[in-house]
Each structure stands twice: as structure tokens, then as C-alpha cells.
Write a protein that holds these residues in place. Structure first.
Motif, PDB file in Angstrom:
ATOM      1  N   ARG A  84       0.819  -1.219   0.000  1.00 19.43           N
ATOM      2  CA  ARG A  84       0.000   0.000   0.000  1.00 19.43           C
ATOM      3  C   ARG A  84       0.853   1.269   0.000  1.00 19.43           C
ATOM      4  N   ILE A  85       1.896   1.274   0.783  1.00 15.99           N
ATOM      5  CA  ILE A  85       2.704   2.485   0.912  1.00 15.99           C
ATOM      6  C   ILE A  85       3.365   2.872  -0.403  1.00 15.99           C
ATOM      7  N   TRP A  86       3.539   1.909  -1.309  1.00 18.89           N
ATOM      8  CA  TRP A  86       4.212   2.205  -2.581  1.00 18.89           C
ATOM      9  C   TRP A  86       3.242   2.662  -3.669  1.00 18.89           C
ATOM     10  N   TRP A  87       1.933   2.366  -3.524  1.00 18.73           N
ATOM     11  CA  TRP A  87       0.991   2.570  -4.627  1.00 18.73           C
ATOM     12  C   TRP A  87      -0.219   3.422  -4.304  1.00 18.73           C
ATOM     13  N   HIS A  88      -0.569   3.612  -3.044  1.00 19.25           N
ATOM     14  CA  HIS A  88      -1.792   4.357  -2.718  1.00 19.25           C
ATOM     15  C   HIS A  88      -1.559   5.856  -2.910  1.00 19.25           C
ATOM     16  N   SER A  89      -2.582   6.549  -3.390  1.00 24.80           N
ATOM     17  CA  SER A  89      -2.449   7.989  -3.652  1.00 24.80           C
ATOM     18  C   SER A  89      -2.139   8.770  -2.379  1.00 24.80           C
ATOM     19  N   GLU A  90      -2.522   8.248  -1.202  1.00 21.81           N
ATOM     20  CA  GLU A  90      -2.283   8.963   0.054  1.00 21.81           C
ATOM     21  C   GLU A  90      -0.802   9.131   0.359  1.00 21.81           C
ATOM     22  N   THR A  91       0.057   8.296  -0.226  1.00 22.41           N
ATOM     23  CA  THR A  91       1.494   8.390   0.049  1.00 22.41           C
ATOM     24  C   THR A  91       2.284   8.928  -1.137  1.00 22.41           C
ATOM     25  N   GLY A  92       1.590   9.502  -2.126  1.00 21.60           N
ATOM     26  CA  GLY A  92       2.285   9.967  -3.315  1.00 21.60           C
ATOM     27  C   GLY A  92       2.223  11.459  -3.563  1.00 21.60           C
ATOM     28  N   ASP A  93       1.570  12.205  -2.680  1.00 19.20           N
ATOM     29  CA  ASP A  93       1.344  13.629  -2.901  1.00 19.20           C
ATOM     30  C   ASP A  93       2.477  14.447  -2.287  1.00 19.20           C
ATOM     31  N   ALA A 147       2.873  17.542  -2.548  1.00 18.01           N
ATOM     32  CA  ALA A 147       2.387  18.855  -2.118  1.00 18.01           C
ATOM     33  C   ALA A 147       2.047  18.872  -0.637  1.00 18.01           C
ATOM     34  N   THR A 148       1.718  17.693  -0.078  1.00 14.59           N
ATOM     35  CA  THR A 148       1.356  17.617   1.337  1.00 14.59           C
ATOM     36  C   THR A 148       2.461  17.029   2.199  1.00 14.59           C
ATOM     37  N   ASN A 149       3.480  16.455   1.573  1.00 18.13           N
ATOM     38  CA  ASN A 149       4.584  15.873   2.325  1.00 18.13           C
ATOM     39  C   ASN A 149       5.828  15.926   1.449  1.00 18.13           C
ATOM     40  N   PRO A 150       6.968  16.341   1.993  1.00 21.04           N
ATOM     41  CA  PRO A 150       8.176  16.462   1.160  1.00 21.04           C
ATOM     42  C   PRO A 150       8.761  15.133   0.707  1.00 21.04           C
ATOM     43  N   LEU A 151       8.330  14.026   1.318  1.00 22.79           N
ATOM     44  CA  LEU A 151       8.819  12.703   0.943  1.00 22.79           C
ATOM     45  C   LEU A 151       7.629  11.814   0.604  1.00 22.79           C
ATOM     46  N   ALA A 152       7.688  11.147  -0.532  1.00 24.91           N
ATOM     47  CA  ALA A 152       6.581  10.305  -0.977  1.00 24.91           C
ATOM     48  C   ALA A 152       7.046   8.869  -1.116  1.00 24.91           C
ATOM     49  N   LEU A 153       6.447   7.961  -0.334  1.00 23.78           N
ATOM     50  CA  LEU A 153       6.784   6.545  -0.468  1.00 23.78           C
ATOM     51  C   LEU A 153       6.168   5.943  -1.724  1.00 23.78           C
ATOM     52  N   ASN A 154       5.103   6.526  -2.226  1.00 25.87           N
ATOM     53  CA  ASN A 154       4.566   6.187  -3.539  1.00 25.87           C
ATOM     54  C   ASN A 154       5.449   6.921  -4.543  1.00 25.87           C
ATOM     55  N   PHE A 155       6.636   6.349  -4.766  1.00 31.02           N
ATOM     56  CA  PHE A 155       7.684   7.031  -5.515  1.00 31.02           C
ATOM     57  C   PHE A 155       7.208   7.481  -6.894  1.00 31.02           C
ATOM     58  N   GLY A 156       6.423   6.632  -7.562  1.00 25.28           N
ATOM     59  CA  GLY A 156       5.990   6.927  -8.916  1.00 25.28           C
ATOM     60  C   GLY A 156       4.815   7.870  -9.009  1.00 25.28           C
TER      61      GLY A 156
END
Length: 572
Positions: free
Chosen positions: A463-472, A474-483
Motif C-alpha cells: 500500500r505504501i508504494w501505490w496508494h495515492s495517500e502516500t504519493g502527494d 504537495a502535502t509531504n516532502p517525501l513520498a513513499l509512492n515514488f511513482g
């Protein structure tokens, strides 16, 4: 309440067939090479082989000695669990000084390890973690419920690991996880039901550091490179880019079992796979891990070396695409890149045929694997047509392709780029230092580069790699949803995986994600990873790791390319 089962029926069938090791938790990392019709309702057994002597099990461990280990990379921002950018090599070091709250057992179920118990309420909206009694950190601090809550609260506040815990409820007073009224447990409330929360406690979030040390790091960040945990070894020294050394913990909570057997460990970084292999052959180190197919093939022929190989629950080598980028956001571009990538040639010519060609993120031993996902096959003419269509509307198509400074990876990526160029794509090769690779992924500072990820036992860990909640970003300087994948259909399937323990529902959701990735081409899949754990004959019991009750774990805690060290020993 009994521990909920995770994928019980299919995983017992798979694990019974694995003769050397099985890996099962998600992990991210750079690339050490190879990168890169009907469905199957259960995961398939991977090819697992060994060149060690079958009589190994009959040998009695001999205490003492130093293990010198060759790692593929150093770690950025070490060594607090909340701030370390942790890939494969990081986990190998972390496990010398830390223990995790949970581990997978041989059936693919989670089981408490540093914790005495981990239990949910009836609807999985609250989990209660009771610490194992009588355990102390290396600095003498006691392991208690407050220490566990302190670690988890720090994870919630972390710009890195906090993204994995977005479903953990933040109390009105900001306390997050709280110590129970009787002081015996850490109670973790959830926003929504989280049926498989302990999966995350077997990896980086499960490493528990001394709260006394963490407070000292708050006051003096330089102390972060001197980790204090409950683990089998006590920190001795760390030379960034060089060696991490630790010595036997005489007060280890499993000392009554004679553990650890080793007196000392030295974890040495060799980014270049050739240098790492030479260090083993020349006697500079006793053991290395390697995922480069050519080097695995060559080590098979070395009479002086023994090696375990596995693709069990392993990762996928692939080209990570930054879907936030306006060029990559055009599906025609992504599809053209996939059509112009010749994975059969990559496996044959760059991995000696060791790595099977991949058609999705789930390898043959994972829930979600499909024999035919619908992923585009190599077709240079079709790629050329898509490029022409794109360029007629947008002008020349140019892709920046990042690579590490490993000579093998540079050569491999030059071959990939040549095929793209043959389809009419302009390609700029950009060399990036290995230690910056994950940082660039976290900050979205890339267009395309080689990657290795998505190993695991339970697909909720993806989940951490693909969910939109971890890819933004604009809301967090680091995104685990790298892509930067932002797909409501993917999110919907990930929600199912988060809230169910039903095997059939888990299987169906993971398979649907696999089909979506194939159809929308969010990444360019290359090959499935095979790992070689190569060592001198003096090194023993690499995969022999058990719970205190003697029952076996999944070696590596489900993270491919890793293993535990606490029960390893060296013939003197």
C-alpha cells in the motif's frame, strides 16, 4: 483473542515447497543488475536452490569469531528507525542492533517476537501490544509499553515512515499510541479497520530503539549514527560508506539460548558488484549478498564458495516511472517505453538467464501473481508508431534515464536506452550516486530509473508504494509512492487488502491490481529477482532462525536479499 490468520491456506502450500528460504515483506532498494491467458489462484513455488552441504543441519554451532559481510549499499540518514532510508543493506545492519516487534512464522502468519503479544479488538480498529518481559536496551533502559509507544509515536511524526501509518489515529491531545491504564501495554487506535497491522511491525516500523537514546538524539543529532536497541549486537563504530561494526551483546534477551553465536560483525559496503564479489573470492569478507544474475551464475562455478539462491517472495526489477512528470503522465509514452524494452534479451544477455522475465509486480511466489497479466510484449514497430503519434502533437520525445555509477548497471541501462532510441525516443543518461538513489525517489526528483521493490508475503504491505495517500508531494516532502500513482481503482483494491483477512478476497484484490498495472503501464517491468547469498564454507546456518519457542521463522523477516544473523556461526 487468537492472532488472525494471514493467507493461511495458500501459503502453507507454498512454504512447504521452499527448501532454503522464503522472503515476505516489502522493501525498497537500488538495482544490483538484471533490470530489470489464465490466472493462478494460488502463488507458485519459486526456484530455490542451494550449494551447501545437506549435512549442515547436523553440525553443532561453535561460538565466537567475526563475520565480515559485503553489502551492496550504505544508508542515508542512519540509524534511527524513524529516519533511516532503509533498503536491503540497511535492514542487514539494523538487525544487528535492533529486534522487531513481530516476525512471520513458517506459515506466513505474523507472530510476536520482541512483543509478548499483539492483539486486535473485534473490528481491528485498535491493537494492543504487550512488550516481552525482562528485556533491556543496550544502554540499560528497560523495554516497556512506554518505549514501544514512544517509537511508534515518533514514526507517526516522521516525514519518512509516518506515511506508512496514516491509518493510525492521532488522539485529540496528539498522543497517538497510548500506554494502557495499567501500564502493561501500548494501545494503538486506528482510523479505519486495519486487519494486517502487524505486517508492518515485522519491518522498519517494528525496530524498537531505546527511548533514552532517541531523546539524546533529539538534543544532539550526531548521536543518530550510534544506534541503541535490544538486538544481539551492540554498536561499536560506523564509517559512512565504509564499515559498520558491532560486538556481541552479553545481556541479550536470548542469551540463555547461547545467542548470538558470533562475537562481532563487520558490515562493509561494496557498491560495485564486481568489487563485492572479488572481496569474497579474495578473502576480504566471509559473505556477500548479490542479485546480479551474471555474478550469481559465475559464483555457481566457484568451488571455494557456497551459495543459497532464492526467488521466494522476491522483488521485481523494473524501471520506475515518475507518473507526476507531464511527459510520463501520457499513457502513450509509458506504453511506448514498455513496447520498446526487450526483457527477454535483458534476462539472457545481462542476467545470464538467471532472472525470469516479469509481467507485473507480483513474482511467481506471491499472492497476486498471474501467468498472463496483459502487460505489453516487446514490439519495436508498435512503440515507434506511438512515439510518432505523441511527437506529432507535442514535439520531440525526450526521456532522462537515471542510473547508478555501478559499471554493470550503466551498461545495462545503455542497452535499454538503445532500444528506446531505435523507437525514436531521445534518451539522456544521467549518473546518480547510489546513496542518493532512494532520496531522489522519495522527493520525486527523476523521470525514469532502474529499481527493485515489491517483494512480500502479504500484499497489504504494498500500500505504501501505490496508494495515492502516500504519493502527494504537495502535502509531504517525501513520498513513499515514488511513482506518484494516483488511481482510484488501485486505491479501491488496496482498501480491500487493508481491511480483510479473507484469503479469496486478498487474492482477487491483488490480481486486479496486477491487471491494472499491466493495462495502464505505470511502471516498466523487467525481471523477477533471484538472490544469491554467497559465502565461504566456514559460514553456517544463514537461514536457521527460530522463535524462542523453537518454531521457525521465514528467514529475512520477509525482506528479500536479507537474513538474520543472530543464529549464524563461523567454524573456527
Amino acid at each position: 483473542m487468537a492472532t488472525p490468520a494471514l493467507l493461511r491456506a495458500p501459503w502453507r502450500k507454498v512454504l512447504a515447497l521452499l527448501t532454503v528460504c522464503a522472503f515476505g515483506a516489502a522493501a525498497c532498494g537500488g538495482d544490483d543488475g538484471g533490470g530489470g491467458s489464465s490466472s493462478d489462484t494460488t502463488a507458485q513455488s519459486g526456484a530455490v536452490t542451494a550449494t551447501t552441504d545437506p549435512a549442515e543441519a547436523d553440525l553443532e554451532p561453535v561460538p565466537g569469531g567475526t563475520l565480515r559481510y559485503g553489502l551492496e549499499a550504505d544508508t542515508s540518514t542512519p540509524w534511527t528507525p524513524q529516519n533511516s532510508v532503509c533498503a536491503i543493506s540497511c535492514h542487514m545492519i539494523m538487525r544487528t542492533v535492533y529486534d522487531t516487534l513481530a516476525l512471520y512464522d513458517e506459515n506466513g502468519d505474523y507472530k510476536p517476537y520482541l512483543a509478548e503479544s499483539i492483539t486486535p479488538n473485534d473490528d481491528f480498529t485498535e491493537w494492543t501490544i504487550v512488550p516481552r518481559a525482562g528485556v533491556t536496551f543496550h544502554d540499560g533502559t528497560a523495554l516497556d509499553a512506554a518505549a514501544i509507544c514512544d517509537n511508534l509515536t515518533r514514526h507517526l511524526a516522521s516525514v519518512l515512515t509516518g506515511r506508512a501509518l496514516l491509518n493510525v489515529a492521532d488522539e485529540p491531545d496528539g498522543a497517538g499510541p497510548v500506554v494502557s491504564e495499567d501500564g502493561t501495554a501500548c494501545v494503538v487506535p486506528m482510523v479505519d479497520p486495519w486487519a494486517n497491522f502487524p505486517v508492518y511491525l515485522s519491518g522498519q516500523i517494528g525496530y524498537i530503539a531505546s527511548p533514552t537514546w532517541l531523546a539524546a538524539v533529539d538534543a544532539d543529532p550526531a548521536l543518530a549514527t550510534r544506534p541503541v536497541g535490544t538486538g544481539p549486537f551492540v554498536f561499536e563504530s560506523y564509517d559512512p560508506g565504509g564499515t559498520f561494526a558491532a560486538t556481541k551483546n552479553p545481556n541479550y534477551w536470548r542469551a540463555g539460548e547461547g545467542l548470538p553465536y558470533l562475537d562481532r560483525v563487520e558490515m562493509r559496503v561494496f557498491v560495485d558488484v564486481q568489487s563485492r564479489t572479488n572481496a569474497l573470492l579474495d578473502g576480504q569478507v566471509d559473505m556477500i549478498h548479490v542479485s546480479n544474475g551474471e555474478f550469481i551464475a559465475s559464483l555457481r562455478d566457484e568451488d571455494s564458495i557456497e551459495m543459497e539462491e532464492t526467488d521466494a517472495f522476491g522483488e521485481t526489477n523494473y524501471l520506475l516511472l515518475n507518473n507526476r512528470d507531464p511527459v510520463i503522465a501520457d499513457e502513450r509514452v509509458r506504453r511506448a517505453l514498455a513496447l520498446a524494452t526487450d526483457n527477454e534479451s535483458l534476462s539472457r544477455d545481462r542476467a545470464a538467464g538467471v532472472h525470469p522475465v516479469a509481467n507485473g509486480p507480483f513474482s511467481r511466489t506471491q499472492v497476486g501473481y498471474l501467468e498472463d497479466t496483459g502487460y505489453p510484449a516487446f514490439d519495436l514497430a508498435a512503440a515507434t508508431d506511438l512515439v510518432a503519434e505523441y511527437e506529432a502533437e507535442n514535439g520531440p520525445l525526450t526521456i532522462t534515464f537515471d542510473t547508478t555509477n555501478d559499471p554493470y548497471n550503466e551498461e545495462t541501462n545503455q542497452l535499454i536506452a538503445a532500444n528506446w532510441q531505435a523507437a525514436g525516443i531521445d534518451v539522456n543518461i544521467n549518473t546518480v550516486e547510489q546513496g542518493s538513489f532512494i532520496v531522489n525517489a522519495l522527493t520525486g526528483n527523476f523521470q525514469v530509473f532502474g529499481w527493485r521493490n515489491h517483494g512480500g508475503v502479504n500484499p497489504d504491505s504494498q500500500r505504501i508504494w501505490w496508494h495515492s495517500e502516500t504519493g502527494d508531494l504537495a502535502t509531504n516532502p517525501l513520498a513513499l509512492n515514488f511513482g506518484g500513482i494516483n488511481d482510484p481503482d488501485v486505491d479501491a483494491q488496496l482498501e480491500i487488502l487493508r481491511q480483510t483477512t479473507d484469503d479469496a478476497e486478498i487474492q482477487a484484490a491483488a490480481e486486479e491490481i496486477n491487471r491494472i498495472f499491466a493495462e495502464r503501464v505505470y511502471n516498466i517491468w523487467n525481471t523477477w529477482t533471484v538472490w544469491g547469498l554467497a559465502h565461504t564454507p566456514a559460514v553456517h546456518d544463514i537461514q536457521a532462525f527460530t522463535f524462542p519457542d523453537g518454531s521457525p521463522t521465514i528467514p529475512g523477516a520477509g525482506i528479500a536479499g536479507t537474513h538474520q544473523i543472530v543464529q549464524m556461526w563461523i567454524a573456527q
